[in-house]
Design a protein around this motif. Sequence first.
Motif, PDB file in Angstrom:
ATOM      1  N   VAL A 119      17.628  49.014   1.097  1.00 15.58           N
ATOM      2  CA  VAL A 119      17.432  49.777   2.289  1.00 15.58           C
ATOM      3  C   VAL A 119      16.160  49.201   3.213  1.00 15.58           C
ATOM      4  O   VAL A 119      16.611  48.833   4.396  1.00 15.58           O
ATOM      5  CB  VAL A 119      17.147  51.352   2.009  1.00 15.58           C
ATOM      6  CG1 VAL A 119      16.671  52.061   3.464  1.00 15.58           C
ATOM      7  CG2 VAL A 119      18.306  52.085   1.143  1.00 15.58           C
ATOM      8  N   GLY A 120      15.088  49.017   2.467  1.00 17.77           N
ATOM      9  CA  GLY A 120      14.139  48.475   3.273  1.00 17.77           C
ATOM     10  C   GLY A 120      12.977  48.330   2.327  1.00 17.77           C
ATOM     11  O   GLY A 120      12.579  49.205   1.575  1.00 17.77           O
ATOM     12  N   LYS A 121      11.936  47.342   2.739  1.00 18.79           N
ATOM     13  CA  LYS A 121      10.632  47.034   1.918  1.00 18.79           C
ATOM     14  C   LYS A 121       9.589  48.334   2.665  1.00 18.79           C
ATOM     15  O   LYS A 121       9.448  48.227   3.680  1.00 18.79           O
ATOM     16  CB  LYS A 121      10.143  46.022   2.101  1.00 18.79           C
ATOM     17  CG  LYS A 121       8.970  45.572   1.202  1.00 18.79           C
ATOM     18  CD  LYS A 121       8.383  44.104   1.342  1.00 18.79           C
ATOM     19  CE  LYS A 121       9.277  43.381   0.432  1.00 18.79           C
ATOM     20  NZ  LYS A 121       8.867  41.704   0.420  1.00 18.79           N
ATOM     21  N   LEU A 122       9.132  48.968   1.526  1.00 19.96           N
ATOM     22  CA  LEU A 122       7.866  49.949   2.103  1.00 19.96           C
ATOM     23  C   LEU A 122       6.875  48.991   2.359  1.00 19.96           C
ATOM     24  O   LEU A 122       6.005  49.008   3.110  1.00 19.96           O
ATOM     25  CB  LEU A 122       7.648  51.049   1.015  1.00 19.96           C
ATOM     26  CG  LEU A 122       6.422  51.916   1.331  1.00 19.96           C
ATOM     27  CD1 LEU A 122       6.593  52.504   2.847  1.00 19.96           C
ATOM     28  CD2 LEU A 122       6.158  52.861   0.172  1.00 19.96           C
ATOM     29  N   LYS A 259      25.058  52.268  -4.753  1.00 20.37           N
ATOM     30  CA  LYS A 259      26.171  51.623  -4.210  1.00 20.37           C
ATOM     31  C   LYS A 259      27.229  52.363  -3.385  1.00 20.37           C
ATOM     32  O   LYS A 259      27.593  53.274  -3.815  1.00 20.37           O
ATOM     33  CB  LYS A 259      26.646  50.672  -5.206  1.00 20.37           C
ATOM     34  CG  LYS A 259      27.522  49.465  -4.614  1.00 20.37           C
ATOM     35  CD  LYS A 259      26.894  48.361  -4.075  1.00 20.37           C
ATOM     36  CE  LYS A 259      27.743  47.162  -3.709  1.00 20.37           C
ATOM     37  NZ  LYS A 259      26.960  46.156  -3.238  1.00 20.37           N
ATOM     38  N   GLY A 260      27.497  51.961  -2.518  1.00 22.06           N
ATOM     39  CA  GLY A 260      28.684  52.611  -1.575  1.00 22.06           C
ATOM     40  C   GLY A 260      28.038  53.586  -0.375  1.00 22.06           C
ATOM     41  O   GLY A 260      28.809  54.205   0.074  1.00 22.06           O
ATOM     42  N   ALA A 261      26.886  53.631  -0.352  1.00 26.99           N
ATOM     43  CA  ALA A 261      26.407  54.704   0.456  1.00 26.99           C
ATOM     44  C   ALA A 261      26.587  54.317   2.114  1.00 26.99           C
ATOM     45  O   ALA A 261      26.761  53.064   2.251  1.00 26.99           O
ATOM     46  CB  ALA A 261      24.639  54.781   0.251  1.00 26.99           C
ATOM     47  N   PRO A 262      26.763  55.163   2.905  1.00 25.68           N
ATOM     48  CA  PRO A 262      27.241  54.834   4.296  1.00 25.68           C
ATOM     49  C   PRO A 262      26.300  53.646   4.922  1.00 25.68           C
ATOM     50  O   PRO A 262      25.154  54.123   5.075  1.00 25.68           O
ATOM     51  CB  PRO A 262      27.291  56.112   5.073  1.00 25.68           C
ATOM     52  CG  PRO A 262      27.660  57.160   3.960  1.00 25.68           C
ATOM     53  CD  PRO A 262      26.807  56.488   2.524  1.00 25.68           C
ATOM     54  N   ALA A 267      21.199  52.384   7.588  1.00 21.35           N
ATOM     55  CA  ALA A 267      20.703  51.673   9.130  1.00 21.35           C
ATOM     56  C   ALA A 267      19.496  53.092   9.616  1.00 21.35           C
ATOM     57  O   ALA A 267      18.724  52.375   9.988  1.00 21.35           O
ATOM     58  CB  ALA A 267      21.546  51.453   9.905  1.00 21.35           C
ATOM     59  N   ARG A 268      19.994  54.082   9.561  1.00 27.09           N
ATOM     60  CA  ARG A 268      19.223  55.250  10.340  1.00 27.09           C
ATOM     61  C   ARG A 268      17.838  55.449   9.432  1.00 27.09           C
ATOM     62  O   ARG A 268      16.857  55.385  10.103  1.00 27.09           O
ATOM     63  CB  ARG A 268      19.954  56.524  10.118  1.00 27.09           C
ATOM     64  CG  ARG A 268      19.119  57.781  10.458  1.00 27.09           C
ATOM     65  CD  ARG A 268      18.991  57.762  12.133  1.00 27.09           C
ATOM     66  NE  ARG A 268      18.437  58.950  12.359  1.00 27.09           N
ATOM     67  CZ  ARG A 268      16.950  59.162  12.614  1.00 27.09           C
ATOM     68  NH1 ARG A 268      16.376  58.039  12.767  1.00 27.09           N
ATOM     69  NH2 ARG A 268      16.380  60.169  13.202  1.00 27.09           N
ATOM     70  N   PRO A 298      17.878  46.062   6.076  1.00 28.56           N
ATOM     71  CA  PRO A 298      18.480  46.093   4.706  1.00 28.56           C
ATOM     72  C   PRO A 298      19.190  44.811   4.324  1.00 28.56           C
ATOM     73  O   PRO A 298      19.138  44.379   3.187  1.00 28.56           O
ATOM     74  CB  PRO A 298      19.868  47.267   5.182  1.00 28.56           C
ATOM     75  CG  PRO A 298      19.115  47.914   6.131  1.00 28.56           C
ATOM     76  CD  PRO A 298      18.224  46.951   6.896  1.00 28.56           C
ATOM     77  N   ALA A 299      19.635  43.916   5.467  1.00 31.05           N
ATOM     78  CA  ALA A 299      20.312  42.669   5.000  1.00 31.05           C
ATOM     79  C   ALA A 299      19.274  41.574   4.523  1.00 31.05           C
ATOM     80  O   ALA A 299      19.470  40.945   3.447  1.00 31.05           O
ATOM     81  CB  ALA A 299      20.988  42.220   6.071  1.00 31.05           C
ATOM     82  N   THR A 300      17.935  41.542   5.147  1.00 29.01           N
ATOM     83  CA  THR A 300      17.175  40.762   4.918  1.00 29.01           C
ATOM     84  C   THR A 300      16.320  40.853   3.496  1.00 29.01           C
ATOM     85  O   THR A 300      16.188  40.229   2.764  1.00 29.01           O
ATOM     86  CB  THR A 300      16.207  40.525   5.916  1.00 29.01           C
ATOM     87  OG1 THR A 300      15.585  41.750   6.443  1.00 29.01           O
ATOM     88  CG2 THR A 300      16.555  39.776   7.352  1.00 29.01           C
TER      89      THR A 300
END
Length: 325
Positions: A119-122, A259-262, A267-268, A298-300
């Motif tokens: 998802v992302g780094k805090l 895994k599989g979360a929308p 992104a939101r 999320p990709a990076t």
Amino acid sequence: MPYRACAVSVLTALAPALMPPAASAQYPEHPIRVVLPYAPGAAGDIALRQIQPLLEKRLGQPVVVDYKTGAGGNIGMQDVARAKPDGYTLVLGAANNFVINQFLYRKLGFDPLTDLEPVGKLADVPAFVYVSADVPAADWTQFQAYARAQAGKLNYGSPGMGTTPHLSAYRLSKAMGANMTHIAYRGAAPAVQALLANEIQLYIGGYSIAAAYVPQGKVRALAVAAPQRFAALPGVPTAKEAGMPDAVQGNWWGFAAPKGAPADRIARFAEALRDVLGLPEVQQAYLASGFVPGQDSPATFGAAWREEAKQWEAVVHESGVVLDN
């Protein structure tokens, strides 16, 4: 009923079912549960609490922290890996939970690289290389010479087997040929006390140690493992500037979903997280706590996982450390 009227009636009845799921509701509709696999007061907990109200304001729903501790964070991580992938259950884990533990534990029960969605780094937690004030070395060059001269006689400490401070110090000791002995403590606090007492001569940890003890001359910070100097301690060189081997890596904390979360929900949340972490007041608060706010997608974030995991896999295998849950 005329055919046209019947067709319209049928389409009207089916309309809700035909609508795409993303259009049926605005995410999030209810509170988001964030599993934190450590006890309250961990660095990730502190970093999250500092932005929690702002994050909730952006999302329009509460962000509820659920502490699930045990087995180096594995219990909480596994809880999320097996949770419903609907975007309403996330985990806030440390670097070891994503890129080390799968190589360290005999039976982890899941693979974070395949069972979780990034998802992302805090925040990053830059690692400072500390030595006891009793060590006759004012900088890295002097410490390296001293450690080599005392090969096999010095100790380094860590907050536990297989942690980033342990594995980084192991690599550092090996790189300089010091053959230092590892002493594992139950957490950072007793390890720091051991450094103050000169029971260990080297410890790798966060900024809080420097803020508390460096000004008093109780410990020395030889370098910080970061691309640039830490703003709150501009006098401490980076590891590269100090001439230190490329062996030390800092810790970090990041969010992941089952895994599989929308993708649109991930992104939101990631967008709200980036917005909050970009605020000047948040960046200032993080600096005071020894954190560097994350600013990725999320990709990076996922790409960074995979790359870092390769590095740690090699280090874990080389160290020979194996743990049981």
